[in-house]
Design a protein around this motif. Sequence first.
Motif, PDB file in Angstrom:
ATOM      1  N   MET A   1       0.854  -1.195   0.000  1.00 51.74           N
ATOM      2  CA  MET A   1       0.000   0.000   0.000  1.00 51.74           C
ATOM      3  C   MET A   1       0.891   1.246   0.000  1.00 51.74           C
ATOM      4  N   LYS A   2       0.520   2.215  -0.820  1.00 57.71           N
ATOM      5  CA  LYS A   2       1.305   3.452  -0.878  1.00 57.71           C
ATOM      6  C   LYS A   2       0.437   4.606  -0.340  1.00 57.71           C
ATOM      7  N   LEU A   3       1.035   5.366   0.569  1.00 54.41           N
ATOM      8  CA  LEU A   3       0.325   6.472   1.216  1.00 54.41           C
ATOM      9  C   LEU A   3       1.050   7.764   0.901  1.00 54.41           C
ATOM     10  N   ALA A   4       0.306   8.842   0.695  1.00 54.07           N
ATOM     11  CA  ALA A   4       0.928  10.154   0.505  1.00 54.07           C
ATOM     12  C   ALA A   4       0.312  11.116   1.519  1.00 54.07           C
ATOM     13  N   VAL A   5       1.162  11.640   2.408  1.00 53.06           N
ATOM     14  CA  VAL A   5       0.696  12.549   3.466  1.00 53.06           C
ATOM     15  C   VAL A   5       0.966  13.980   3.022  1.00 53.06           C
ATOM     16  N   TYR A   6      -0.096  14.778   2.957  1.00 50.84           N
ATOM     17  CA  TYR A   6       0.014  16.163   2.492  1.00 50.84           C
ATOM     18  C   TYR A   6      -0.497  17.122   3.559  1.00 50.84           C
ATOM     19  N   GLY A   7      -0.176  18.393   3.397  1.00 52.35           N
ATOM     20  CA  GLY A   7      -0.719  19.424   4.282  1.00 52.35           C
ATOM     21  C   GLY A   7       0.148  20.661   4.217  1.00 52.35           C
ATOM     22  N   LYS A   8      -0.418  21.730   4.725  1.00 50.47           N
ATOM     23  CA  LYS A   8       0.278  23.024   4.778  1.00 50.47           C
ATOM     24  C   LYS A   8       1.635  22.877   5.493  1.00 50.47           C
ATOM     25  N   VAL A  31       7.873  -1.175   6.447  1.00 56.27           N
ATOM     26  CA  VAL A  31       7.511   0.203   6.075  1.00 56.27           C
ATOM     27  C   VAL A  31       8.735   0.990   5.588  1.00 56.27           C
ATOM     28  N   LEU A  32       8.519   1.741   4.499  1.00 56.68           N
ATOM     29  CA  LEU A  32       9.528   2.702   4.029  1.00 56.68           C
ATOM     30  C   LEU A  32       8.888   4.086   4.040  1.00 56.68           C
ATOM     31  N   GLN A  33       9.535   5.042   4.686  1.00 56.66           N
ATOM     32  CA  GLN A  33       9.056   6.429   4.649  1.00 56.66           C
ATOM     33  C   GLN A  33       9.968   7.250   3.737  1.00 56.66           C
ATOM     34  N   ILE A  34       9.361   7.942   2.786  1.00 62.25           N
ATOM     35  CA  ILE A  34      10.146   8.772   1.854  1.00 62.25           C
ATOM     36  C   ILE A  34       9.808  10.237   2.101  1.00 62.25           C
ATOM     37  N   GLY A  35      10.767  11.000   2.583  1.00 59.76           N
ATOM     38  CA  GLY A  35      10.566  12.437   2.757  1.00 59.76           C
ATOM     39  C   GLY A  35      10.675  13.130   1.407  1.00 59.76           C
ATOM     40  N   CYS A  36       9.653  13.876   1.047  1.00 57.99           N
ATOM     41  CA  CYS A  36       9.655  14.563  -0.262  1.00 57.99           C
ATOM     42  C   CYS A  36       9.563  16.067  -0.070  1.00 57.99           C
ATOM     43  N   PHE A 121       4.856   8.451   1.539  1.00 59.46           N
ATOM     44  CA  PHE A 121       5.485   9.681   1.046  1.00 59.46           C
ATOM     45  C   PHE A 121       5.036  10.831   1.943  1.00 59.46           C
ATOM     46  N   ASP A 122       5.997  11.560   2.474  1.00 56.50           N
ATOM     47  CA  ASP A 122       5.686  12.730   3.318  1.00 56.50           C
ATOM     48  C   ASP A 122       6.002  13.962   2.457  1.00 56.50           C
ATOM     49  N   VAL A 123       4.948  14.677   2.043  1.00 61.43           N
ATOM     50  CA  VAL A 123       5.119  15.627   0.937  1.00 61.43           C
ATOM     51  C   VAL A 123       4.806  17.068   1.324  1.00 61.43           C
ATOM     52  N   ASP A 126       2.001  22.792   0.512  1.00 63.80           N
ATOM     53  CA  ASP A 126       1.384  24.096   0.672  1.00 63.80           C
ATOM     54  C   ASP A 126       0.731  24.530  -0.627  1.00 63.80           C
ATOM     55  N   VAL A 127       1.524  24.485  -1.688  1.00 62.58           N
ATOM     56  CA  VAL A 127       1.011  24.813  -3.010  1.00 62.58           C
ATOM     57  C   VAL A 127       1.202  23.562  -3.853  1.00 62.58           C
ATOM     58  N   VAL A 128       0.105  22.944  -4.227  1.00 59.92           N
ATOM     59  CA  VAL A 128       0.246  21.713  -4.994  1.00 59.92           C
ATOM     60  C   VAL A 128       0.353  22.063  -6.474  1.00 59.92           C
ATOM     61  N   CYS A 129       1.600  22.285  -6.904  1.00 61.54           N
ATOM     62  CA  CYS A 129       1.840  22.420  -8.335  1.00 61.54           C
ATOM     63  C   CYS A 129       1.940  21.002  -8.885  1.00 61.54           C
ATOM     64  N   GLY A 130       2.051  20.869 -10.184  1.00 61.16           N
ATOM     65  CA  GLY A 130       2.138  19.535 -10.778  1.00 61.16           C
ATOM     66  C   GLY A 130       3.253  18.725 -10.143  1.00 61.16           C
ATOM     67  N   GLY A 131       4.390  19.392  -9.847  1.00 65.18           N
ATOM     68  CA  GLY A 131       5.547  18.690  -9.292  1.00 65.18           C
ATOM     69  C   GLY A 131       5.267  18.067  -7.950  1.00 65.18           C
ATOM     70  N   PHE A 132       4.733  18.866  -7.036  1.00 65.16           N
ATOM     71  CA  PHE A 132       4.516  18.326  -5.701  1.00 65.16           C
ATOM     72  C   PHE A 132       3.317  17.390  -5.648  1.00 65.16           C
ATOM     73  N   ALA A 133       2.525  17.357  -6.708  1.00 68.60           N
ATOM     74  CA  ALA A 133       1.439  16.377  -6.765  1.00 68.60           C
ATOM     75  C   ALA A 133       1.969  15.030  -7.257  1.00 68.60           C
ATOM     76  N   ALA A 134       3.261  14.984  -7.676  1.00 68.00           N
ATOM     77  CA  ALA A 134       3.811  13.761  -8.286  1.00 68.00           C
ATOM     78  C   ALA A 134       3.632  12.503  -7.420  1.00 68.00           C
ATOM     79  N   PRO A 135       3.860  12.573  -6.090  1.00 73.08           N
ATOM     80  CA  PRO A 135       3.689  11.338  -5.301  1.00 73.08           C
ATOM     81  C   PRO A 135       2.280  10.748  -5.406  1.00 73.08           C
ATOM     82  N   LEU A 136       1.304  11.598  -5.729  1.00 73.63           N
ATOM     83  CA  LEU A 136      -0.065  11.071  -5.871  1.00 73.63           C
ATOM     84  C   LEU A 136      -0.149  10.065  -7.025  1.00 73.63           C
ATOM     85  N   ASN A 137       0.802  10.169  -7.973  1.00 73.67           N
ATOM     86  CA  ASN A 137       0.812   9.220  -9.092  1.00 73.67           C
ATOM     87  C   ASN A 137       1.112   7.800  -8.634  1.00 73.67           C
ATOM     88  N   TYR A 138       1.776   7.684  -7.482  1.00 71.78           N
ATOM     89  CA  TYR A 138       2.169   6.353  -7.001  1.00 71.78           C
ATOM     90  C   TYR A 138       1.259   5.872  -5.880  1.00 71.78           C
TER      91      TYR A 138
END
Length: 308
Positions: A1-8, A31-36, A121-123, A126-138
């Motif tokens: 399972m892949k999780l992406a944690v977002y927030g301000k 578990v693997l945590q990836i700081g993004c 993914f810990d992402v 604040d501003v979800v541009c295309g780049g920072f939305a990338a982890p959502l692809n996984y």
Amino acid sequence: MKLAVYGKGGIGKSTTSCNISIALAKRGKKVLQIGCDPKHDSTFTLTGFLIPTIIDTLSAKDYHYEDIWPEDVIYGGYGGVDCVEAGGPPAGAGCGGYVVGETVKLLKELNAFFEYDIILFDVLGDVVCGGFAAPLNYADYCIIVTDNGFDALFAANRIAASVREKARTHPLRLAGLIGNRTSKRDLIDKYVYACPMPVLEVLPLIEEIRISRVKGKTLFEIDDFTKTQNDMLTSSVVSNNLNNTTVEGLKPQEGWNLDIKQNNNYICNYYLNIADQLLTQPEGVIPRELSDKELFTLLSDFYLTVKA
Ligand code: ADP
Ligand code: MG
């Protein structure tokens, strides 16, 4: 399972991520945590130091992937959680999405990407541009950390919009919101009423969490240490009583400065509860975000109502 944690920024994503990662590991998951986040401190409380980033390691090796070994970029953290920091693009140049892409590419080359039960993914969000939305692809699930204020909910709403967008092309769901550092949830409730999504947990401001960051430890590590100290103290008291000798008090490790009798169990339970909900693979939602105007009206009207 892949999780992406977002927030301000500063809302508590890394704190929440580290403690959820350990909670999942305590439930027997690898578990693997990836700081993004370019701040590259996502895994700090798991490892106790700032680990080298993937981007730094890649550039030191002239982007020769074949010269990089798993131990160059994957570091063992507390509770058996493995840790990676993606790093950031040069400030004001480059793209966060590229960095995440390179990180995933390298982990795949190292045969590490499919080795884990959970990748979190810990992402920076604040501003979800295309780049920072990338982890959502996984990701299978997005989790949004927010407080009970307008700005964090505004960011949450933008992230919800990104989830809706990404869910058009792959099976991504929003698992829900985590309220953090807030004793009230009235605005959170107002928002989820207008934009339905689960609320997984709401944590108040907890002084021990702030201290744990400064000490470079997660709540779980402090709690496990406290329990061990208390157990040792108890058995020492019992055996000394039996032997009729004086008790030499056991002291917590130097610098921890925490009362060893203090029990952080209740705080860890917040994270175990979130982990258990995620492990049931909840249905989640594909959110229908509010327009900016709707959001302003919703929350401003509320403020007006409260003042009246
Ligand atoms: P982010 O990753 O979103 O930038 P962090 O997880 O680094 O945020 O948290 C920012 C600061 O807030 C840290 O010092 C952390 O210890 C503190 N913090 C996070 N959650 C709480 C909480 N529930 N109570 C008290 N302090 C908290
Ligand atoms: Mg962070």
